[in-house]
Design an enzyme around this catalytic site. Structure first.
Site, PDB file in Angstrom:
ATOM      1  N   TYR A  34      26.289  55.443  17.831  1.00  0.00           N
ATOM      2  CA  TYR A  34      25.967  56.530  17.016  1.00  0.00           C
ATOM      3  C   TYR A  34      25.271  57.668  17.838  1.00  0.00           C
ATOM      4  O   TYR A  34      24.603  57.491  18.925  1.00  0.00           O
ATOM      5  CB  TYR A  34      25.392  56.149  15.743  1.00  0.00           C
ATOM      6  CG  TYR A  34      23.905  55.910  16.055  1.00  0.00           C
ATOM      7  CD1 TYR A  34      23.598  54.766  16.765  1.00  0.00           C
ATOM      8  CD2 TYR A  34      22.830  56.545  15.525  1.00  0.00           C
ATOM      9  CE1 TYR A  34      22.101  54.334  16.919  1.00  0.00           C
ATOM     10  CE2 TYR A  34      21.496  56.035  15.441  1.00  0.00           C
ATOM     11  CZ  TYR A  34      21.204  55.095  16.167  1.00  0.00           C
ATOM     12  OH  TYR A  34      19.928  54.746  16.161  1.00  0.00           O
ATOM     13  N   ARG A  53      25.249  62.112  26.144  1.00  0.00           N
ATOM     14  CA  ARG A  53      24.765  60.616  25.839  1.00  0.00           C
ATOM     15  C   ARG A  53      25.723  59.593  24.965  1.00  0.00           C
ATOM     16  O   ARG A  53      25.890  58.723  25.406  1.00  0.00           O
ATOM     17  CB  ARG A  53      23.317  60.654  24.974  1.00  0.00           C
ATOM     18  CG  ARG A  53      22.636  59.084  24.967  1.00  0.00           C
ATOM     19  CD  ARG A  53      21.474  59.054  24.294  1.00  0.00           C
ATOM     20  NE  ARG A  53      21.260  59.751  22.895  1.00  0.00           N
ATOM     21  CZ  ARG A  53      20.398  59.752  22.446  1.00  0.00           C
ATOM     22  NH1 ARG A  53      19.179  59.699  22.928  1.00  0.00           N
ATOM     23  NH2 ARG A  53      20.422  60.374  21.039  1.00  0.00           N
ATOM     24  N   LYS A 152      22.979  53.583  22.903  1.00  0.00           N
ATOM     25  CA  LYS A 152      22.739  53.860  21.428  1.00  0.00           C
ATOM     26  C   LYS A 152      23.923  53.209  20.407  1.00  0.00           C
ATOM     27  O   LYS A 152      24.585  53.850  19.992  1.00  0.00           O
ATOM     28  CB  LYS A 152      22.631  55.227  21.438  1.00  0.00           C
ATOM     29  CG  LYS A 152      21.643  55.771  20.178  1.00  0.00           C
ATOM     30  CD  LYS A 152      21.569  57.464  20.087  1.00  0.00           C
ATOM     31  CE  LYS A 152      21.033  57.753  18.757  1.00  0.00           C
ATOM     32  NZ  LYS A 152      19.629  57.151  18.510  1.00  0.00           N
ATOM     33  N   GLU A 184       8.978  51.495  23.190  1.00  0.00           N
ATOM     34  CA  GLU A 184       9.236  52.644  22.393  1.00  0.00           C
ATOM     35  C   GLU A 184       8.805  52.296  21.063  1.00  0.00           C
ATOM     36  O   GLU A 184       8.738  51.218  20.610  1.00  0.00           O
ATOM     37  CB  GLU A 184      10.567  53.169  22.513  1.00  0.00           C
ATOM     38  CG  GLU A 184      11.568  52.268  22.327  1.00  0.00           C
ATOM     39  CD  GLU A 184      12.987  52.855  22.901  1.00  0.00           C
ATOM     40  OE1 GLU A 184      13.245  54.034  22.789  1.00  0.00           O
ATOM     41  OE2 GLU A 184      13.862  51.884  23.216  1.00  0.00           O
TER      42      GLU A 184
HETATM   43  N1  PMP Z   1      14.252  55.541  20.799  1.00  0.00           N
HETATM   44  C1  PMP Z   1      14.923  54.838  19.918  1.00  0.00           C
HETATM   45  C2  PMP Z   1      15.060  53.428  19.865  1.00  0.00           C
HETATM   46  C3  PMP Z   1      15.721  55.484  19.267  1.00  0.00           C
HETATM   47  O1  PMP Z   1      16.336  54.931  18.105  1.00  0.00           O
HETATM   48  C4  PMP Z   1      15.545  57.049  19.041  1.00  0.00           C
HETATM   49  C5  PMP Z   1      16.273  57.963  18.056  1.00  0.00           C
HETATM   50  N2  PMP Z   1      17.698  57.659  17.849  1.00  0.00           N
HETATM   51  C6  PMP Z   1      14.689  57.727  20.065  1.00  0.00           C
HETATM   52  C7  PMP Z   1      14.272  56.777  20.886  1.00  0.00           C
HETATM   53  C8  PMP Z   1      14.697  58.987  20.339  1.00  0.00           C
HETATM   54  O2  PMP Z   1      15.876  59.559  20.924  1.00  0.00           O
HETATM   55  P1  PMP Z   1      16.207  61.090  20.364  1.00  0.00           P
HETATM   56  O3  PMP Z   1      15.291  61.826  20.871  1.00  0.00           O
HETATM   57  O4  PMP Z   1      17.540  61.261  21.022  1.00  0.00           O
HETATM   58  O5  PMP Z   1      16.368  61.130  19.106  1.00  0.00           O
END
Ligand code: PMP
Length: 288
Positions: A34, A53, A152, A184
Site C-alpha cells: 500500500y 516506492r 510496505k 521506528e
Molecule cells: N515507518 C512505518 C512503519 C510506516 O508505516 C510509515 C508510514 N507509512 C513510515 C515509516 C513513514 O513513511 P512515509 O513518510 O512514507 O509516510
C-alpha cells in the site's frame, strides 16, 4: 459521513457498492502492498516518491505492476476531485488478487490479476494539528515484526498492537526497539536531535524507507543542518535535546516524552518546528 467515491479494479463506485472477493490474497494472507499520499490544498504531496516506492514494494514481492504510472496519478487526482478533498489523504492498496481458492503458492499472474483499491480520507486541520503544537508522547515496545520492513506490506497487526499498548499506557505512540536500538514508530520514522545534529536510523531492511524521511533529510541538508544516519537507543532519545517523527500524514511531529521521561524541555523544540515549516512549505510548492 457523506458517501465517498472509491476506486476498485478500474471502476469508480460509491463506497457501499465497492466489493472484493473473499479469496483475495490481501484478505487471506496480507499479500498486498500500500501507499498513503497526503493531500494539501487539493494537491498530492510527493506523488512521485510514493509511486517509486510502490514499484519497489511490488518488485520485492514479485508482484506484477497493474497499471502504468500516469494512470495511477490520474486515479489519485480524480478521487481527490470527486470527493472534494482539500486536506486529507489517498490510500492505495494492491494485492496479488483473487485466484478463486486458498493456496500458499502464488497464483499465475497471467490468469490472476492484481486487485487495485484506492480511497480518500478527508482530514481537515491536518496541517494545523494541535499535536504539532504540544508534541506527542511515546513508549518503547519490542519490535516483533517480520524482517522485511522495507517493503510496505499490509501486514500491520503488530504496529496496530503497538499503538494499542501505547494507548493503554496513556501515550500517543510506540517506538519499536530491536537489539537495544530504536527501529521506528508504529507508522512513522523516528529521530533525535543532539545540539544541531539530526540523528535517524540508517536505511536497511529493518525500517520502512519513509518518503517524508527522504524529503526532510534533503531539506535539512540543504539548510546546512548536520544529519547522521545511524541507530540510537531509548536512553539517547531521553537525553536528547529534541525528538520527532515523520510520516506522510503527520509530516514532522515533535516527540516530547519517551518512556515517561521528558525530552529536552518537554516542549516541542526549534529544530522540529523549523523542519516542519520547511517541509510543509517546500512540499506544497512541489505538490501536483
Ligand atoms: N515507518 C512505518 C512503519 C510506516 O508505516 C510509515 C508510514 N507509512 C513510515 C515509516 C513513514 O513513511 P512515509 O513518510 O512514507 O509516510
Amino acid at each position: 459521513m457523506t458517501m465517498r467515491t472509491v476506486y476498485v479494479n478500474g471502476n469508480y463506485l460509491p463506497e457501499n457498492e465497492a466489493t472484493i472477493s473473499i479469496f483475495d490474497r490481501g484478505f487471506l494472507m496480507a499479500d498486498g502492498v500500500y501507499e498513503v499520499t497526503s493531500v494539501l490544498d487539493g494537491k498530492l504531496i510527493d506523488f512521485a516518491g510514493h509511486a517509486k516506492r510502490l514499484e519497489r514494494s511490488l518488485k520485492e514481492l514479485d508482484m506484477p505492476h497493474p497499471a502504468e504510472l500516469p494512470d495511477l496519478l490520474v486515479i489519485h487526482r480524480e478521487l481527490v476531485r470527486v470527493n472534494g478533498i482539500v486536506e486529507g489523504l489517498v490510500y492505495l492498496q494492491i494485492t496479488r488478487g483473487a485466484p478463486g481458492d486458498r493456496d500458499f503458492a502464488f497464483p499465475d499472474p497471467e490468469t490472476t490479476a492484481p486487485t487495485v483499491v484506492l480511497f480518500t480520507q478527508n482530514k481537515p486541520g491536518l496541517i494545523d494539528s494541535p499535536a504539532a503544537r504540544i508534541g506527542i508522547k511515546v513508549i518503547s515496545v519490542d519490535d516483533l515484526r517480520w524482517a522485511r520492513r522495507d517493503i510496505k506490506t499490509v501486514q500491520l497487526l503488530y504496529p496496530s498492537m503497538g499503538k494499542m499498548i501505547a494507548k493503554a499506557a496513556g501515550v500517543d505512540d510506540a517506538w519499536m526497539v530491536e537489539d537495544g536500538h530504536v527501529t521506528e514508530g508504529t507508522s512513522n520514522n523516528a529521530y533525535i536531535v543532539q545540539g544541531s545534529t539530526i540523528i535517524t536510523r540508517h536505511l536497511g531492511n529493518e525500517i520502512l524507507h519513509g518518503i517524508t524521511r527522504a524529503a526532510v533529510l534533503r531539506f535539512a541538508r540543504e539548510a546546512q543542518m548536520t544529519v547522521e544516519e545511524r541507530s540510537f537507543t531509548i536512553a539517547e532519545a531521553q537525553a536528547a535535546d529534541e525528538a520527532f517523527i515523520t510520516s506522510a500524514s503527520a509530516f514532522v511531529m515533535p516527540v516530547v516524552e519517551v518512556d515517561g521521561q521528558a525530552v529536552g524541555t518537554g516542549s516541542p523544540g526549534p529544530v522540529a518546528a523549523r523542519l516542519r515549516e520547511i517541509y510543509l512549505e517546500e512540499s506544497r510548492k512541489a505538490a501536483v
